[in-house]
Design a protein around this motif. Structure first.
Motif, short mmCIF file in Angstrom:
data_model
loop_
_atom_site.label_atom_id
_atom_site.label_comp_id
_atom_site.label_asym_id
_atom_site.label_seq_id
_atom_site.Cartn_x
_atom_site.Cartn_y
_atom_site.Cartn_z
N GLU A 317 2.72 27.87 -7.47
CA GLU A 317 2.04 28.10 -8.75
C GLU A 317 0.97 27.04 -8.97
O GLU A 317 -0.14 27.34 -9.37
CB GLU A 317 3.06 28.05 -9.91
N THR A 318 1.34 25.81 -8.71
CA THR A 318 0.37 24.72 -8.88
C THR A 318 -0.78 24.88 -7.90
O THR A 318 -1.91 24.54 -8.20
CB THR A 318 1.06 23.37 -8.63
N THR A 320 -2.28 27.56 -6.94
CA THR A 320 -3.33 28.42 -7.49
C THR A 320 -4.25 27.60 -8.39
O THR A 320 -5.47 27.76 -8.37
CB THR A 320 -2.70 29.56 -8.29
N LEU A 321 -3.64 26.70 -9.15
CA LEU A 321 -4.41 25.82 -10.02
C LEU A 321 -5.35 24.94 -9.20
O LEU A 321 -6.53 24.80 -9.49
CB LEU A 321 -3.43 24.96 -10.82
N GLY A 324 -8.29 26.85 -7.87
CA GLY A 324 -9.32 27.05 -8.89
C GLY A 324 -10.21 25.82 -9.00
O GLY A 324 -11.44 25.92 -9.00
N VAL A 325 -9.59 24.64 -9.05
CA VAL A 325 -10.35 23.40 -9.17
C VAL A 325 -11.22 23.19 -7.93
O VAL A 325 -12.42 22.90 -8.03
CB VAL A 325 -9.39 22.20 -9.38
N PHE A 327 -12.34 25.36 -5.91
CA PHE A 327 -13.40 26.35 -5.92
C PHE A 327 -14.57 25.87 -6.78
O PHE A 327 -15.73 25.89 -6.35
CB PHE A 327 -12.82 27.66 -6.46
N ILE A 328 -14.26 25.42 -7.98
CA ILE A 328 -15.33 24.96 -8.88
C ILE A 328 -16.05 23.75 -8.28
O ILE A 328 -17.28 23.66 -8.29
CB ILE A 328 -14.76 24.61 -10.27
N VAL A 331 -18.36 24.94 -5.58
CA VAL A 331 -19.53 25.61 -6.14
C VAL A 331 -20.51 24.59 -6.72
O VAL A 331 -21.72 24.68 -6.54
CB VAL A 331 -19.10 26.63 -7.23
N LEU A 332 -19.97 23.58 -7.39
CA LEU A 332 -20.83 22.60 -8.04
C LEU A 332 -21.52 21.69 -7.03
O LEU A 332 -22.72 21.44 -7.11
CB LEU A 332 -20.02 21.73 -9.01
#
Lengths: 367, 290
Positions: A317-318, A320-321, A324-325, A327-328, A331-332
């Protein structure tokens, strides 16, 4: 940014493929091999997205549509080979019996033939992509609108498949499948043959993709990514190239979907749901969308780490969190993905300081 | 006849929710130029804010509406400061970043509040039906419609009748010139993003008694809201209203004739055809470039 000579790329891709093919020599655990095969399938679908997104600049948020349709085509062919308990050989698939369907609907009838099913697994996504592409790109719809249309398409196709339970198995998908038998080889989920089939498919897809992006067509695709209008002024049919990229990507993704059915031994509407489509985009972005190998590696590494954590559900579960981080952050700060870190190795020709690069910086795919 | 009225009202009810959700999205896209795929998650957070405040502090729905606006709005402000502002001019990348943000928010809620469905109580007074034009309609749905109209009016006044709105319109027209006149564009962007997020929070708070609250409830909303914005045309408040009305009535009507899924598929096909022939939307006055 550095550019590398073609021979260096071929060498890198070749070594990667040889490593993949050598894996079964060192791993004899069927369960582990099945897991690896799954990661490689994700690698194929990520590299497919890299062709349309990384090279042609078409952000397809609905990549899972092609993947899922391919998966369903293969699953139905296998389902029709399964002997149902209620109706006996050549009878209706069990879920249709439960839903009071009296006879096999016409569009599933040709799936009795493997040849047709395998062709359909590639052609159905390609035809859909062609229709969508020629419809959308002819109108010069670009950028964000394409992303939104493909996302909406994904949601709708998913809803329709769940809704038409009588013909698609609805939420449950197509389960309880016979293994595929071709040319006397049985592609059981845990068989070494399945692993080889998938590893070879990935290798073929990699080199096919490399051939395309290094052809003239591929160059025009990249030019469109940089500045669509300018390419149009040169007299190129931009829409045709964009449609081609979308179709090629859809075809490969459809094929990957078929392979996925073989590894998982079922097809489910989750294969073409939003989360998996998002994952494909993430793998591609994290690995490096402008590199076929990078995208494939991104998928393999990310799903690999995820898979090795799956024994501890709380951590998953963590994860996935964390994804997400990550990924951002990519991208940045690292728009060309983790594979661009290879630029730190002083090899190849630097192209950073050229005016073309600077000009592109300001204009990349903003519109 | 009663059937027709019923149908119109149920369409209107869908439209009011669509409007609430897409209003924030339209403002963010029209002003900041960011495709906010985390908008559905902002809606979800609004719903969770109500659930949390209600179960922990026993607050009723009305104060929660206000609080969820500020809670989600503050979060929107933070998101703009931390992530979005680095991506101006990279529209496609904002899609990715906000999508990633959506994943983070969803997962954070799942980890903290649990994955199970939550339910929010409807206020007593609004749970009965009232009779309008001879048909029984749910008073809560009327209430939602009323709030949607109220927020629309507030947004209109904010944009066209306040000093902040004037600066905002200036920034939309030409950020460089606006900056030359001393407008703090970065602040305008941040506040607009926060306002749009806050509207999503209210929308989430309002739908929470109608539907069950779950971490992934936002995914469906964001696609619907985008359809509204695309049909209405960017930067057109009136267009957003009209298209929410059209899409709401259309999906209500089509759902009555067949079922929800087919209605959704048909509406989607209609929108794709529309984008093909009028990418600027039905009501846009000019096409936004860049």
């Amino acid at each position: 940014m550095r550019t590398y000579p073609l021979w260096a790329k071929l060498l890198g891709y070749g070594v990667f493929c040889l490593v993949l093919l050598a894996v079964p020599l060192f791993i004899s655990d069927d369960y582990l091999l099945n897991k690896f095969a799954r990661y490689l399938v994700f690698g194929i679908v990520a590299l497919a997205l890299s062709i349309s997104w990384g090279y042609a600049g078409i952000l397809n948020l609905g990549q899972a549509v092609s993947f899922g349709l391919g998966s369903y085509c293969m699953a139905m062919a296998l389902k029709l080979r399964t002997i149902p308990i209620q109706t006996g050989a050549e009878g209706l698939p069990d879920f249709m019996v439960w839903n009071n369907v009296k006879s096999l609907p016409w569009f599933w009838v040709p799936f009795h033939s493997y040849a047709f099913a395998i062709a359909a697994g590639v052609l159905v996504p390609v035809i859909l992509a062609f229709l969508l592409g020629s419809f959308v790109f002819r109108a010069r719809v670009t950028g964000v609108y394409v992303a939104i249309i493909t996302l909406a398409l994904l949601v709708v196709v998913n809803l329709v498949i769940i809704d038409r339970q009588r013909y698609t198995g609805g939420f449950n998908g197509l389960t309880d499948l016979e293994p595929l038998e071709l040319f006397g080889v049985t592609f059981d989920p845990y068989a070494v043959a399945t692993y080889y089939l998938i590893a070879i498919s990935l290798a073929v897809a990699l080199f096919l993709g490399l051939a395309v992006v290094h052809s003239k067509t591929g160059l025009v695709m990249q030019a469109i990514r940089a500045d669509e209008t300018r390419v149009r002024y040169f007299g190129y049919d931009v829409a045709a190239y964009q449609t081609f990229a979308l179709c090629l990507s859809a075809g490969i993704a459809g094929f990957a979907g078929m392979l996925y059915t073989l590894v998982m031994a079922f097809a489910s509407p989750t294969f073409l749901a939003v989360p998996i489509s998002l994952s494909i985009v993430i793998w591609c972005a994290v690995g490096g969308r402008t590199s076929l190998l990078g995208s494939a590696l991104g998928a393999i590494v990310v799903t690999g780490v995820q898979g090795s954590l799956s024994d501890t559900p709380a951590f998953l579960e963590t994860w996935t969190l964390i994804m997400g981080v990550l990924f951002i952050v990519v991208v940045l700060f690292l728009p060309r993905g983790l594979i661009s870190l290879i630029d730190l190795v002083p090899f190849g020709r630097r192209t950073d300081a050229t005016p073309a690069r600077a000009a592109r910086r300001g204009r990349v795919s903003v519109r | 006849m009663i059937d027709v009225f019923n149908q119109i009202f149920s369409g209107l009810s869908i439209a009011s929710i669509l409007l609430l959700i897409s209003l924030g999205l339209a403002i963010i896209y029209g002003t900041v130029g960011v495709i906010n795929l985390a908008h559905g998650e902002f809606v979800m957070l609004g719903a969770y804010a109500v659930w949390f405040l209600e179960s922990q502090f026993g607050l009723g729905l009305y104060p929660c509406l206000v609080l969820s606006f500020f809670i989600v709005g503050a979060l929107g402000w933070l998101v703009e400061r931390l992530v979005i502002r680095r991506l101006y001019g990279r529209v496609l990348d904002t899609i990715l970043a906000t999508w990633g943000l959506g994943v983070i928010l969803q997962q954070a809620v799942r980890l903290s509040a649990g994955a199970e469905l939550r339910y929010v109580k409807m206020p007593e007074k609004l749970s009965q039906a009232v009779s309008v034009f001879g048909i029984d309609v749910s008073s809560y749905r009327l209430f939602v419609l009323g709030i949607a109209i109220l927020l629309l009016a507030v947004t209109y006044l904010l944009i066209f009748r306040t000093a902040f709105g004037m600066r905002l319109r200036g920034v939309v027209q030409n950020p460089e010139i606006a900056r030359c006149f001393g407008v703090n564009t970065s602040q305008i962007y941040a506040l607009t993003f926060a306002y749009g997020a806050g509207l999503a929070g209210v929308a989430g708070a309002l739908v929470s008694p109608l539907k069950s609250v779950s971490p992934d409830m936002g995914t469906g909303y964001v696609v619907d809201a985008f359809m509204v914005v695309v049909v209405g045309g960017v930067q057109s408040l009136l267009g957003t209203v009209a298209s929410a009305g059209i899409l709401g009535e259309l999906s209500g009507g089509l759902a009555y004739l067949s079922n929800d899924t087919i209605a959704k598929a048909l509406v989607f096909l209609g929108v794709v055809v529309l984008i093909r022939f009028r990418p600027q939307g039905l009501f846009a006055l000019r096409v936004r470039r860049g």
